[in-house]
Design an enzyme around this catalytic site. Structure first.
Site, short mmCIF file in Angstrom:
data_model
loop_
_atom_site.label_atom_id
_atom_site.label_comp_id
_atom_site.label_asym_id
_atom_site.label_seq_id
_atom_site.Cartn_x
_atom_site.Cartn_y
_atom_site.Cartn_z
N HIS A 109 0.98 -0.95 -0.22
CA HIS A 109 -0.21 -0.29 0.57
C HIS A 109 0.61 1.34 -0.35
O HIS A 109 2.31 1.34 -0.23
CB HIS A 109 -1.14 0.58 0.90
CG HIS A 109 -0.25 0.32 2.54
ND1 HIS A 109 0.26 -0.52 3.11
CD2 HIS A 109 -0.59 1.36 3.28
CE1 HIS A 109 0.59 -0.40 3.83
NE2 HIS A 109 0.21 0.90 4.79
N HIS A 162 1.72 3.94 2.12
CA HIS A 162 1.58 4.91 2.90
C HIS A 162 3.61 4.83 2.49
O HIS A 162 4.24 3.67 2.57
CB HIS A 162 1.69 4.04 4.21
CG HIS A 162 0.08 4.56 4.34
ND1 HIS A 162 0.30 3.64 5.54
CD2 HIS A 162 -0.20 5.05 3.82
CE1 HIS A 162 -1.41 4.81 5.61
NE2 HIS A 162 -1.40 5.26 4.45
N ASP A 220 6.33 4.72 4.91
CA ASP A 220 7.31 3.86 5.75
C ASP A 220 6.39 2.35 5.06
O ASP A 220 7.43 0.83 4.93
CB ASP A 220 6.80 3.49 6.87
CG ASP A 220 5.19 2.90 7.28
OD1 ASP A 220 4.45 3.51 6.55
OD2 ASP A 220 4.83 2.44 8.11
N HIS A 221 5.91 1.67 4.13
CA HIS A 221 6.11 1.01 3.13
C HIS A 221 6.62 1.50 1.59
O HIS A 221 7.32 0.04 0.97
CB HIS A 221 4.90 0.23 3.33
CG HIS A 221 4.33 -0.28 4.00
ND1 HIS A 221 3.59 -1.30 4.98
CD2 HIS A 221 3.51 0.86 5.19
CE1 HIS A 221 3.72 -1.37 5.58
NE2 HIS A 221 3.08 0.11 6.52
N HIS A 252 -7.13 -0.25 5.84
CA HIS A 252 -5.82 0.61 6.12
C HIS A 252 -6.14 1.99 5.42
O HIS A 252 -5.73 2.85 5.81
CB HIS A 252 -5.05 -0.21 6.54
CG HIS A 252 -4.05 0.45 7.08
ND1 HIS A 252 -3.26 1.06 8.09
CD2 HIS A 252 -3.20 0.34 6.17
CE1 HIS A 252 -2.42 2.03 8.36
NE2 HIS A 252 -2.13 1.51 7.22
N ASP A 294 0.02 -3.19 6.38
CA ASP A 294 -0.90 -3.03 7.95
C ASP A 294 -2.17 -3.21 7.46
O ASP A 294 -3.04 -2.46 8.40
CB ASP A 294 -0.59 -1.17 7.63
CG ASP A 294 0.34 -0.86 8.15
OD1 ASP A 294 1.51 -2.05 8.30
OD2 ASP A 294 1.44 0.18 7.76
N HIS A 337 4.44 -4.81 11.17
CA HIS A 337 4.97 -4.15 11.42
C HIS A 337 5.33 -4.80 13.89
O HIS A 337 4.22 -5.61 13.38
CB HIS A 337 4.18 -2.90 12.63
CG HIS A 337 4.00 -1.70 11.30
ND1 HIS A 337 4.96 -0.58 11.47
CD2 HIS A 337 2.68 -1.00 10.68
CE1 HIS A 337 5.21 0.38 10.55
NE2 HIS A 337 3.66 -0.22 10.55
ZN LIG Z 1 -0.61 1.63 6.66
#
Ligand SMILES: [Zn+2]
Length: 269
Positions: A60, A62, A64-65, A114, A140, A178
């Site tokens: 996805h 975001h 941090d990915h 999410h 996530d 995570h």
């Molecule tokens: Zn995320």
């Protein structure tokens, strides 16, 4: 008689820690390397120890990915497979589709909630002539003993996304992005104090964290037994959610409503 590939060709999947609690999953088979959700490039380059990267998978949008995509692509010119909404994706993936990764089928499933673009990536590894080990990369969406926050989707969308994942084989290994397991289990225990499987999982995960080891991957069987967000029809979960929401008539609440109460409760936890 079909012979399996030799040990040198076995698939290994290991976590590359990133930021404070992210895992970038590193898939290696022989000298082929792929990573899932590289939020940053540097730990990936280190983990490759001079080897080349063959491909990147994204669940996805975001940061941090996805934050490592540009730098990794510049260095390795490898394909980037993921949602079309993600900048840097070279091969857009859509739910219901599939591709071949490391010589194995990788199924793709839309799991909004999410984020709206969230994908589940389901790798099916042949482990013998007749059996397959399924590996789920769920970003996530499904966490060990929990689930992601609803940044873009509705509780109904997330509930159905999780329901889809929960129908995978019980032995499916779950690689979320995570290390949230202990916090999630503390919440699960409050929702369902009578569930001894939660208590057992909490002590085994605590031992892993005390030894600085990841609590992942989990399995679908473990999630079905201990994850409150997959247990919205269990009487104790319904009772706790109704009590938390001040609802005097638990039996009138449907599963999506129970899910929504749990998600809001966890947001404040
Ligand atoms: Zn995320």
């Amino acid at each position: 008689m079909i012979h399996l590939t030799g040990a040198a060709k076995m698939l290994s999947i290991s976590p590359i820690p990133a930021f404070s609690d992210n895992y970038i999953w590193h898939l290696q088979q022989g000298d082929e390397h792929w990573v899932v959700d590289p939020g940053e490039a540097e730990p990936v380059v280190k983990a490759l120890r001079g080897a080349s990267l063959n491909g990147i998978l994204i669940t996805h949008h975001h940061l941090d990915h996805t934050g490592g995509i540009t730098s990794l692509f510049k260095q390795y010119q490898c394909p980037v497979l993921g949602p079309a909404s993600v900048e840097g994706v070279t091969t857009p993936l859509t739910g219901g589709g599939g591709v071949t990764v490391l010589g194995m089928p990788l199924g793709v499933c839309n799991i909004p909630g999410h984020t709206l673009d969230h994908l589940a990536l389901i790798l099916r590894e042949p482990v013998s002539e007749r059996s397959v080990q399924t590996h789920l990369f769920c970003g996530d969406t499904l966490f060990a003993a929990g689930c992601g926050r609803l940044f873009e989707g509705t509780p109904e969308q997330m509930f159905h996304s999780l329901a889809k994942l929960s129908t995978l084989d019980a032995t499916t290994r779950v690689y979320c992005a995570h290390e949230y397991t202990l916090g999630n289990l503390h919440f699960a225990k409050i929702v369902e104090p009578g569930n001894t499987a939660i208590e057992q999982r909490l002590s085994s995960c605590q031992a892993l964290r005390d030894a600085n080891k990841p609590t992942l991957p989990s399995t679908i069987a473990q999630e079905l037994a201990t994850n409150p967000f997959l247990r919205c029809k269990v009487p104790e979960v319904i009772k706790s959610a109704a009590h938390h929401a001040g609802q005097p008539h638990p039996s009138t609440l449907d599963q999506v409503t129970i899910f929504a109460i749990l998600r809001e409760w966890k947001d404040q936890f």
